[in-house]
Each structure stands twice: as structure tokens, then as C-alpha cells.
Design a protein around this motif. Structure first.
Motif, PDB file in Angstrom:
ATOM      1  N   ARG A  68      62.689  48.186 -15.845  1.00  0.00           N
ATOM      2  CA  ARG A  68      61.262  47.934 -15.642  1.00  0.00           C
ATOM      3  C   ARG A  68      60.725  49.018 -14.688  1.00  0.00           C
TER       4      ARG A  68
ATOM      5  N   ILE B 110      58.903  48.780 -12.057  1.00  0.00           N
ATOM      6  CA  ILE B 110      59.038  48.419 -10.646  1.00  0.00           C
ATOM      7  C   ILE B 110      60.492  48.572 -10.171  1.00  0.00           C
ATOM      8  N   ASP B 111      61.430  48.275 -11.085  1.00  0.00           N
ATOM      9  CA  ASP B 111      62.840  48.462 -10.723  1.00  0.00           C
ATOM     10  C   ASP B 111      63.139  49.937 -10.491  1.00  0.00           C
TER      11      ASP B 111
ATOM     12  N   SER C 146      54.262  47.692 -15.481  1.00  0.00           N
ATOM     13  CA  SER C 146      55.428  48.057 -14.659  1.00  0.00           C
ATOM     14  C   SER C 146      56.423  46.901 -14.584  1.00  0.00           C
ATOM     15  N   ARG C 147      55.997  45.718 -15.013  1.00  0.00           N
ATOM     16  CA  ARG C 147      56.914  44.569 -14.954  1.00  0.00           C
ATOM     17  C   ARG C 147      57.574  44.307 -16.309  1.00  0.00           C
ATOM     18  N   LYS C 148      57.239  45.194 -17.287  1.00  0.00           N
ATOM     19  CA  LYS C 148      57.871  45.044 -18.609  1.00  0.00           C
ATOM     20  C   LYS C 148      58.977  46.066 -18.748  1.00  0.00           C
TER      21      LYS C 148
ATOM     22  N   GLY D  70      53.888  47.042  -8.533  1.00  0.00           N
ATOM     23  CA  GLY D  70      54.329  45.806  -9.162  1.00  0.00           C
ATOM     24  C   GLY D  70      53.183  44.995  -9.754  1.00  0.00           C
ATOM     25  N   SER D  71      51.960  45.199  -9.209  1.00  0.00           N
ATOM     26  CA  SER D  71      50.831  44.404  -9.711  1.00  0.00           C
ATOM     27  C   SER D  71      50.277  44.980 -11.008  1.00  0.00           C
TER      28      SER D  71
ATOM     29  N   TRP E  55      58.292  40.655  -7.170  1.00  0.00           N
ATOM     30  CA  TRP E  55      58.491  41.150  -8.540  1.00  0.00           C
ATOM     31  C   TRP E  55      59.895  40.939  -9.060  1.00  0.00           C
TER      32      TRP E  55
END
Lengths: 305, 245
Positions: B52, B54-55, B42-44, B37-38, B127
Motif C-alpha cells: 500500500r 502508506i506502507d 494510498s490505503r489500497k 494516509g488520508s 492506517w
């Protein structure tokens, strides 16, 4: 009173007969030994008694219980210390004691038992931090924590150093003093001689002799030697006249008498009669080792394990 | 019952004294969610993944933690207990050896629950990963996934006789199975044939079950059938083949 009755026990693995018609009885409160070389069928025999293995023939009764049919009841009155059985590495002594105590309806006071076997100082030690002797003491304590009437101890001093072995022997004697009948499996002659009230020597799945340790040795007609230094003049014919004596030799001032039967008693009686003091008297008596050789016609194998 | 409670308590203590065990099953999955997540990308939203990063990875990490538990910890403990003669020793006591197996499964099920809560909690709090909206569907996916994997773990414990063999077999299964679960290459980027194969592997089907539960509220019937089949086959085989000594 016979509390364990084994008759005509038979067990084979695949085609190999391991126990071949064993019969013996164990009396209440005694230490009964099963002695024999490795592969003689000792462990298989006691595992059948404990209900861990199903015999192929014969019958076993432990306080009237059949180990197979009445396994649940048997486990309440029989404690077993298995050969090469360990505990989880990180399990602590007190935790193991408390855990095993919780398995029984009427357990012994596990704290007291832990103290009795000399593990009080080790209560918070993990199993893998214990010495070999301490592990065995814990194993014995776990076999006793259910207040059993019978304890089976299998090869409990194998791999221990002589001091730890002696400590363990004392512990076994204390177990008998609690009134627990002990069935002891061993391949150490010295251990059997020291601990057992009676013992069965087994070889090739059969009992070759069953008696007290002294009884077994007495039946062995092997040569014995008595050595001593007479404090005053001694006529050799006094000794050679004895039926037990086969020869008398002198090494300097030392007299070496060779003979059979109760040689020590015969020689010392004669010396007392003639008021001759025997100094540095030493007797080399037949041991269980000799008994084993005499009974089976071969040497007892110490080295194998 | 008293003995089972005590055994379970002891097994919990032993698990917590085993740093490797709780690192891989509790700490590592949570750390992975934090690390993935960092990474800003991965957060886009990724059109290829349809979500995303992370999802996409949160359920994969969850399934990975179950796999680590079931393919390494379960067989490792049970084979070790057999190897050390602990199961045999227990069979000389009134409680017998079966309860230690139950105690182990309780510990591992609890670990799976705690890990799930921690992973979802971390992913959600840090996240903004959406928590499963359909609790029933999610629970179904969880139970089938963990149940199937534990059945496989028990099967391994039944057929392997040394801890060494258990560790090697665990690794031999974990890495390829995790591939089909989409840990290395996202499933959406796999060739269609490979992705289809993945759908019928235990870990691939587990991830699919969680995705289905998130997307449509409940795992698809096919996925449920695949997981249930594995659970039954390996569960029955384990029950038949398990040796106490």
C-alpha cells in the motif's frame, strides 16, 4: 606578588610576527592593562596567557601554571571574557549562569553574582533580548562564576554607549575589589586611564612603555596649557619667571599660560603666594593619547575597529 | 558528568524553544504520515509498489525526518555555536567544548527516537501500518541510518564555517538525496540503473535497510556495509577536520 609572569613571548601566524618578545609581570590584585591599536598583538597575548593559543617562543606562568601544560588546572583559576563571544539566542540569563557555575568544582553563588552585575531583573530574559551592555555584564559574570583568581577581560566596552561603558567600568573596579587580578585589554585610552593600576602600551607586538597611567603621562614632555581669570591684578612676569612656563598670553581677562612639566602646580603655587584667586581655572593636561604619540611617533588610531 | 547533564538539559530546552527545529523533525513527519494516509488511494494495495502507498511511504518519511535532523539541525547548531564563539568560550572553562557536541548528539538521537515512535505509532494506529516484527533488525537499521546521517551532519559542521553556508549545503544535499530515497518517485518506479545508484546513497540505503528489516527481519549485508562505510568515512573525516574556532 607577581601572579602572571610573561617572558619573551613570541607568536606568529604564517609568516607574520604578531607578538615579538613581550615580557611583563602582573601583580596580585591589580588591574593590569594592555593598551594598543588594533592589530598590535593584544588579544593574541592574552589568549596565550589563557592557554587558547600556543606560543611560538618564550614562557608564561599564571600562579605557577603553564597555560599549555597545565590547561586543566588553569581553567579553574582563570576566567576569561572573550572579545565577541555570544551565547545561544534563546538561552536565558539565569540558565547561562547556572550552566557555567556547574562547570566548576567550587563556583561562586551564581544568583548573588547575577544580582551584583545588575542582571537580577533580567534573569528570565533570553540572550538575544539583552542590550549590548547587559550582554557584556553577563559575559563578565560568566568569567567570574568559577571564582577565579585571575580574570581576563578583552575589549569589553567596544560597541557600548557611553553610559553602559561607565557602568561596565564600575563593574571592573568591583571585580578588583573582590581581590581578583584583572588583565584588561583595551584600545580605549580613557578606559585604560580610568581603570588600570599599571599598563603596558604595545605596538607591533612589542612593549613600547610599561608604567602607571600617571607615570606614562608624566614622562611625556608635551606642551600643556593652563587657563584662568585672575580676580585681582596679575603681573605676567610672576609667571614667565617660572622655569615651567614658556609663554603667557591674554585673551581679554583670561590668562593662558603655556608650558611643560608640572605646570598646574607651578602656576597655582605662584598665585597662592601672591594671594591671587584664579577663577575658572582649567588645565589642559597631557593625556595617554599624547603619551602614545610621544612613544610611538604616530597617532593612536581610534577609528579602526 | 554534572556539567554534561546540565549541558544536555540546556540543549534540550534550546531545541524546544526553536520552533523551526522541532517542527521539521517532530511535527512535520507525523503530519506527513497523517496526510499521506488520508488519501484513499494510498490505503489500497498497489501492484507497482508491491504494497500500500502508506506502507511504502512510512519508512521514507522516517528517513526524511532523520535527514532533516542531520543535514540541517546538526550542522546548523554546531556551526552557529562556533560562529558565535560559544565553543571557544567553553574551551576557557574546565569542561571544554567537546561536551556540548555530545549534548547536541544526545538531543538529536533522542529526537530521532521520539519521531520514530510517533511516526510508527501514528501510521500503525491510524492506517494499520504493520510495526516492525523483528525488533533487532529494526534497531540495527535505525542505528545505522541515524548514525550515518549524523556523521554526515558532523562532517558538514566540520567543513562549513557559516550558518548560511550550512543551510545552503543542507538544502543542496537534502533534495537530491531524498530523490534517491524515493520521496518524489517511488523507487520501484525508477529505472533500474537509477534505483541501483539510489541503493548506495546514504538515504536510499537507509530506506532499503528499513524495508529489508520489515521484509526479511534484517537489513541485507550489502546495505549494512554501505551505511557503515558512510558512517566511518564521514565520522573519521569529521573527527579530523572539526575545528573549535
Amino acid at each position: 606578588m607577581s601572579v602572571i609572569v610573561v617572558s619573551d613571548l613570541r607568536k606568529q601566524y604564517d609568516q607574520k610576527v604578531v607578538v615579538d618578545g613581550l615580557s611583563f609581570t602582573v601583580e596580585e590584585g591589580e588591574i593590569f592593562g594592555i593598551l594598543g591599536p588594533n592589530g598590535a598583538g593584544k588579544t593574541t597575548t592574552v589568549e596565550c596567557v589563557a592557554g587558547l593559543r600556543k606560543p611560538d617562543g618564550g614562557s608564561i606562568s599564571v600562579y605557577g601554571l603553564d597555560p599549555q601544560r597545565d590547561a586543566a588546572k588553569l581553567h579553574h583559576i582563570l576566567g576569561m571574557q572573550l572579545q565577541q563571544s555570544e551565547m545561544p539566542d534563546k538561552l536565558r540569563v539565569a540558565e547561562a549562569m547556572e550552566l557555567y557555575a556547574s562547570f566548576y568544582d567550587d563556583p561562586a553563588d551564581w544568583r548573588e553574582l547575577m544580582t551584583d552585575v545588575g542582571l537580577k531583573d533580567k534573569a528570565d530574559s533570553a540572550f538575544n533580548k539583552l542590550s549590548g551592555g547587559q550582554k557584556q555584564r553577563l559575559s563578565i559574570a560568566l568569567a567570574l562564576v568559577g571564582s577565579p583568581k585571575v580574570a581576563i577581560l578583552d575589549e569589553l566596552t567596544t560597541g557600548l554607549d557611553p553610559a553602559a561603558r561607565r557602568d561596565t567600568w564600575e563593574l571592573v573596579e568591583e571585580v578588583r575589589d573582590r581581590g581578583i587580578t584583572v588583565l584588561l585589554v583595551t584600545h580605549f585610552m580613557e578606559e585604560a586611564e580610568r581603570l588600570c593600576d599599571r599598563l603596558a602600551i604595545i605596538d607591533g607586538g612589542k612593549i613600547v612603555a610599561l608604567d602607571t597611567p600617571t607615570g606614562l603621562v608624566a614622562h611625556v614632555d608635551t606642551e600643556q596649557k593652563v587657563r584662568f581669570r585672575p580676580a585681582s591684578a596679575l603681573d605676567d612676569t610672576l609667571l614667565t619667571a617660572l622655569p615651567e612656563v614658556t609663554s603667557v598670553e591674554r585673551h581679554g581677562r583670561q590668562v593662558v599660560v603655556t608650558g611643560t612639566g608640572n605646570l598646574v602646580h607651578a602656576v597655582t603655587s605662584v598665585l597662592v603666594q601672591h594671594q591671587i584667586i584664579a577663577m575658572d581655572l582649567r588645565a589642559e593636561q597631557a593625556s595617554l593619547d599624547d603619551a602614545f604619540i610621544a612613544l610611538t611617533g604616530r597617532r593612536f588610531d581610534h577609528s579602526a575597529q | 558528568m554534572r556539567a554534561l547533564k546540565r549541558l544536555t538539559a540546556v540543549e534540550f530546552k534550546l531545541f524546544l524553544r526553536d520552533p523551526a527545529a522541532f517542527f521539521w523533525t517532530l511535527i512535520f513527519p507525523v503530519a506527513l504520515v497523517v496526510i499521506i494516509g488520508s488519501i484513499p488511494s494510498s490505503r489500497k494495495y498497489s501492484p507497482e509498489l508491491g504494497a500500500r502507498g502508506i506502507d511504502y511511504y512510512t519508512p521514507v518519511v522516517l528517513v526524511m525526518s532523520f535527514a532533516l535532523l542531520a543535514l540541517f539541525i546538526t550542522p546548523g547548531y554546531l556551526v552557529g555555536y562556533r560562529e558565535k564563539g560559544i565553543l571557544r568560550r567553553l574551551s576557557t572553562t574546565p569542561v571544554g567544548p567537546a561536551r556540548v557536541l555530545i549534548a547536541q548528539l544526545v538531543v538529536q538521537m533522542t529526537t530521532a527516537i521520539v519521531t520514530t515512535v510517533l511516526v510508527l505509532g501514528t501510521a500503525g494506529l491510524l492506517w494499520g501500518v504493520k510495526l516492525p516484527s523483528n525488533v533487532g533488525g529494526f534497531l540495527l537499521a535505525f542505528l545505522l541510518s541515524v548514525g550515518t546521517l549524523l556523521a554526515i551532519g558532523l562532517f558538514l559542521a566540520s567543513v562549513l564555517s557559516t550558518t548560511k553556508a550550512a543551510t545552503s549545503m543542507g538544502s543542496a544535499l537534502f533534495f537530491p538525496l531524498m530523490f534517491f530515497a524515493g520521496l518524489y518517485v517511488p523507487r520501484e518506479l525508477m529505472p533500474a540503473a537509477v534505483a541501483t545508484i539510489g541503493d548506495v546513497t546514504p538515504l536510499g540505503a537507509s530506506v532499503l535497510a528499513f524495508n529489508d528489516a520489515a521484509a526479511s527481519g534484517s537489513p541485507s549485508l550489502t546495505t549494512l556495509a554501505v551505511l557503515a562505510a558512510y558512517a566511518v568515512v564521514f565520522g573519521v573525516a569529521a573527527a579530523r577536520l572539526f575545528r573549535w574556532e
